[in-house]
Write an enzyme that holds these catalytic residues in place. Structure first.
Site, PDB file in Angstrom:
ATOM      1  N   GLY B  11     -10.435  -1.535  38.962  1.00 25.20           N
ATOM      2  CA  GLY B  11     -11.137  -1.922  37.730  1.00 25.20           C
ATOM      3  C   GLY B  11     -12.576  -1.469  37.795  1.00 25.20           C
ATOM      4  O   GLY B  11     -13.291  -1.815  38.736  1.00 25.20           O
ATOM      5  N   LEU B  12     -12.985  -0.670  36.840  1.00 22.73           N
ATOM      6  CA  LEU B  12     -14.350  -0.136  36.846  1.00 22.73           C
ATOM      7  C   LEU B  12     -15.058  -0.444  35.537  1.00 22.73           C
ATOM      8  O   LEU B  12     -15.720   0.420  34.954  1.00 22.73           O
ATOM      9  CB  LEU B  12     -14.335   1.373  37.116  1.00 22.73           C
ATOM     10  CG  LEU B  12     -13.917   1.761  38.535  1.00 22.73           C
ATOM     11  CD1 LEU B  12     -13.716   3.272  38.639  1.00 22.73           C
ATOM     12  CD2 LEU B  12     -14.980   1.314  39.537  1.00 22.73           C
ATOM     13  N   GLY B  13     -14.897  -1.652  35.063  1.00 24.90           N
ATOM     14  CA  GLY B  13     -15.674  -2.105  33.912  1.00 24.90           C
ATOM     15  C   GLY B  13     -17.067  -2.509  34.359  1.00 24.90           C
ATOM     16  O   GLY B  13     -17.588  -1.989  35.353  1.00 24.90           O
ATOM     17  N   GLY B 136     -20.233 -17.146  38.102  1.00 21.97           N
ATOM     18  CA  GLY B 136     -20.866 -15.854  38.359  1.00 21.97           C
ATOM     19  C   GLY B 136     -21.548 -15.731  39.698  1.00 21.97           C
ATOM     20  O   GLY B 136     -20.918 -15.837  40.751  1.00 21.97           O
ATOM     21  N   ILE B 138     -23.666 -17.707  41.200  1.00 20.97           N
ATOM     22  CA  ILE B 138     -24.020 -18.927  41.931  1.00 20.97           C
ATOM     23  C   ILE B 138     -23.012 -19.159  43.061  1.00 20.97           C
ATOM     24  O   ILE B 138     -21.812 -19.185  42.798  1.00 20.97           O
ATOM     25  CB  ILE B 138     -23.992 -20.163  41.007  1.00 20.97           C
ATOM     26  CG1 ILE B 138     -24.738 -19.888  39.691  1.00 20.97           C
ATOM     27  CG2 ILE B 138     -24.563 -21.377  41.711  1.00 20.97           C
ATOM     28  CD1 ILE B 138     -24.571 -21.005  38.660  1.00 20.97           C
ATOM     29  N   GLY B 189     -23.587  -8.943  21.951  1.00 23.84           N
ATOM     30  CA  GLY B 189     -22.776  -8.724  23.141  1.00 23.84           C
ATOM     31  C   GLY B 189     -22.687  -9.937  24.043  1.00 23.84           C
ATOM     32  O   GLY B 189     -22.161  -9.861  25.153  1.00 23.84           O
ATOM     33  N   GLU B 192     -17.506 -12.207  23.062  1.00 24.02           N
ATOM     34  CA  GLU B 192     -16.473 -11.186  22.861  1.00 24.02           C
ATOM     35  C   GLU B 192     -16.103 -11.104  21.381  1.00 24.02           C
ATOM     36  O   GLU B 192     -16.292 -12.055  20.627  1.00 24.02           O
ATOM     37  CB  GLU B 192     -15.203 -11.559  23.637  1.00 24.02           C
ATOM     38  CG  GLU B 192     -15.417 -11.897  25.086  1.00 24.02           C
ATOM     39  CD  GLU B 192     -15.417 -10.663  25.962  1.00 24.02           C
ATOM     40  OE1 GLU B 192     -14.951  -9.609  25.503  1.00 24.02           O
ATOM     41  OE2 GLU B 192     -15.907 -10.756  27.105  1.00 24.02           O
ATOM     42  N   LYS B 207     -11.958 -22.111  35.350  1.00 22.98           N
ATOM     43  CA  LYS B 207     -12.922 -22.293  36.443  1.00 22.98           C
ATOM     44  C   LYS B 207     -12.868 -23.722  36.981  1.00 22.98           C
ATOM     45  O   LYS B 207     -12.918 -23.949  38.189  1.00 22.98           O
ATOM     46  CB  LYS B 207     -14.328 -21.964  35.942  1.00 22.98           C
ATOM     47  CG  LYS B 207     -14.489 -20.487  35.568  1.00 22.98           C
ATOM     48  CD  LYS B 207     -15.766 -20.267  34.756  1.00 22.98           C
ATOM     49  CE  LYS B 207     -15.961 -18.804  34.390  1.00 22.98           C
ATOM     50  NZ  LYS B 207     -17.043 -18.639  33.372  1.00 22.98           N
TER      51      LYS B 207
END
Lengths: 429, 429
Positions: B11-13, B136, B138, B189, B192, B207
């Site tokens: 995955g290269l997003g 993310g 943290i 942005g 979504e 999460k």
């Protein structure tokens, strides 16, 4: 089930007792998480007879603390004696040299001897862990050493001394002065009978030097920390700061820049919208700014039996799980000897408070000294507040080099207009 | 120097590209901290031709993503494809079964298949790490799994979705309504094009189920999370909450009690003096309450290229350092199948907002329904605020069981007095 991790405890004060109580309370949970039991097999402390409210008869008592290092049935020594040298250091050296793990809450020892101990740990292939040494129960050593390990850190700073934050919060909430609140904190057990290490910023400086080492890949350099505590902060300073949208906090701050490593513990003005402004009471908090992760913020109890024991036992669980990794985030040989950055070149806004005689010409003299030193004044407030017959003048400077402010204060030294030492506090940017 | 840790990226997003950029930017630092180089040796993504602003020619391109699992020159696969099933899951299973390490940011996959993957990881003696999956950058997975490992955790809760917090903060700051701010967030942005997963609380629920598993030693139980998002929160609710000394935050909360595990994502009223009230914008924050450490608070960037890459690379550094330990803090076989606790028995204060017709008797009808269900009213406010011709009535209840509030709302269902669905929000205690 793997064999138990066998632990010797050195020191049975609040923290040592807390470790035993925690291991008793959460024994099964800890065994499941660690993958093996964690068993205290030996204990040592100064006074065998003192009642600590714990049944110690189930542990082997060792009179000579340093002998714990040589016991074949011990995997890890947890040291909670304290003191930068003396028995704690002797024990640390002997334990690591013998290839046994060493867990400690001893910030003073790490600040002074961290490099040597890390080298010994590496040579002996023994874990050296000290989560409890900084910010009590908050896993900030782990957060920096592991959680933020992918980042170049720009600054690391925080509220590292719960006693000072308790005193400042109480001064703020109740509009009282330092000496009065300190006396009350001592009566409540929130401050030591000899509070020097806490209130003069030494304890925070010990912790900061450890954080800086991990964050910047430098040797712990306690001697290079500029430390000033909270003795000179008046209730009126806190009120003035609040009127300016700030709170007063004792902040330890380390920054790596082109001119070297800067480390300072000092009362700061912290803007209301900064998370540190909302840290009250004996709580600690640490901010780390990484080049990819941005600003990480950790907050929690910075001291006390339960939180400190939580950090010590977390280290023991790491060791039981076989978690390795260098104590200061990289091998000791790679830790650079830091150059201390000249604080004069640092740019920022500052708060200055003068206690002056109430007479004509005083403001003009202060303003002239500022002008002559090239300090640009953003605001100057004289509210008619008097302290012991004197008047307070508060100044906020525009951003500029600290050197200029120091020069202005130098020009005013010995002035007949000033009734005491001016107080300078940087404003956290 | 030890051999490099050889990594394949799937995955290269944004995140995958970010990992390459981070490894390039901090190569030397990471090598010193990890004790060995971390080298990307292979990459795979859907579209080989897309310009990602990175020179990819130095990496071996693999068309079939699942083939990464079988490459002999790969130690760890880092998966940044996303999606709970499909190629990500195929790759995870194959990689772990082959005894290779697996690092992922994929919260959906872990929420649905975490137990199976942990079992595979243990069987293959392969590390499975997912710091980037929750909050993310943290290090909260590490903070819970390791930093707080000595504690029985009572509650874990936090702001787990940056999009929702961005929207709520903006509604709060600008006094605007949800739909308008969502449209703006999409244009910028921050949300979504299809924002369902974020704004309906699904992402936060993924999460939360991971955090709960680690905190309570239970299997990830996403299906048992009660999730409600922020669609129904009005600007007027936020204003009313502020007048009551609270902010509205989408809080995911998990609690272990005598009746089982309670997991819920829901907009909450958070008191001003709680640290979560000061978390604004797309920032995330997590609180863990331990029986010894007390309240730990972690805050930072919950999404974005840099922070997410920081967490992925932190996991790679852990693996390079040889850091082991079970993915969900204890061996998969010991993770209990949780019983879902009945939320009706939960006690607390709540905020209720009714949109009503502006006519005689409406308040009496609402008040009677509350009384008949045994709900005690702390305050009732009707300010004359109208929304589309209707009037808002806000109620704060005294502490009581949620069951009673649900009964009161049930009594009012279908009432001609109500112009829409009432909104219920618990007040964080």
């Amino acid at each position: 089930m793997a064999d138990a991790l066998r632990v010797a405890l050195a020191g049975l004060g609040t923290v040592g007792g807390g470790v035993i109580r925690l291991l008793d309370a959460n024994r099964d949970l800890i065994t499941r998480r660690a993958g093996r039991p964690i068993e205290v097999v030996a204990i040592s402390a100064r006074d065998r007879t003192r009642d600590r409210g714990i049944d110690l008869s189930r542990f082997a008592w060792v009179d000579d603390t340093s002998a714990l290092a040589a016991q074949d049935d011990v995997d890890v020594v947890a040291e909670m004696i304290g003191g930068s040298d003396g028995p704690a250091l002797t024990l640390a050296r002997a334990t690591l040299a013998a290839g046994r793990g060493f867990v400690t809450a001893n910030k003073a020892m790490l600040a002074h001897h961290g490099l040597e101990l890390a080298e010994l740990a590496e040579r002996g292939n023994a874990p050296l862990k000290f989560e409890a040494a900084v910010a009590g129960g908050i896993p900030v050593i782990k957060g920096l050493r592991e959680g933020a390990a992918a980042n170049a850190i720009g600054r690391v700073y925080g509220i590292l001394n719960g006693t000072c934050n308790f005193i400042l919060s109480k001064m703020e909430a109740e509009g009282r002065d330092f000496a009065e609140v300190l006396a009350e904190a001592q009566a409540l057990g929130y401050a030591e009978a000899d509070p020097t290490f806490d209130i003069d910023g030494i304890d925070a400086a010990h912790k900061l030097s450890i954080l800086a080492s991990i964050a910047f890949g430098t040797r712990p350099a306690f001697a290079a920390v500029q430390a000033q505590g909270i003795r000179h902060v008046l209730g009126a300073d806190i009120a003035e700061a609040a009127a300016l949208g700030h709170r007063v906090r004792l902040v330890g701050l380390a920054e790596a820049g082109p001119h070297g490593l800067f480390q300072r513990v000092h009362p700061h003005l912290v803007p209301f919208d900064h998370p540190l402004a909302h840290v009250t009471g004996s709580t600690n908090a640490v901010v780390a700014e990484g080049d990819h992760v941005g600003r990480l913020f950790f907050q929690g109890a910075g001291a006390g039996e339960g939180p400190t024991a939580s950090a010590v036992v977390a280290d023991l669980i790491d060791i039981a799980r076989g978690v390795a990794g260098p104590p200061f985030a990289m091998p000791a040989a790679l830790l650079a000897a830091p150059t201390a950055a000249d604080s004069g070149e640092r740019r920022g806004r500052a708060y200055l408070r003068f206690t002056v005689e109430d007479r004509v010409g005083v403001l003009a003299e202060i303003a002239a000294a500022m002008r002559d030193a090239g300090v640009s004044i953003e605001s100057l407030i004289q509210r008619g507040v008097t302290v012991e017959g004197h008047v307070l003048v508060a100044i906020v400077t525009h951003e500029g080099p600290e050197r200029c402010v120091a020069q202005a204060l130098e020009r005013l030294r010995g002035s007949q207009s000033l009734a005491g030492q001016p107080l300078w506090m940087p404003i956290l940017g």
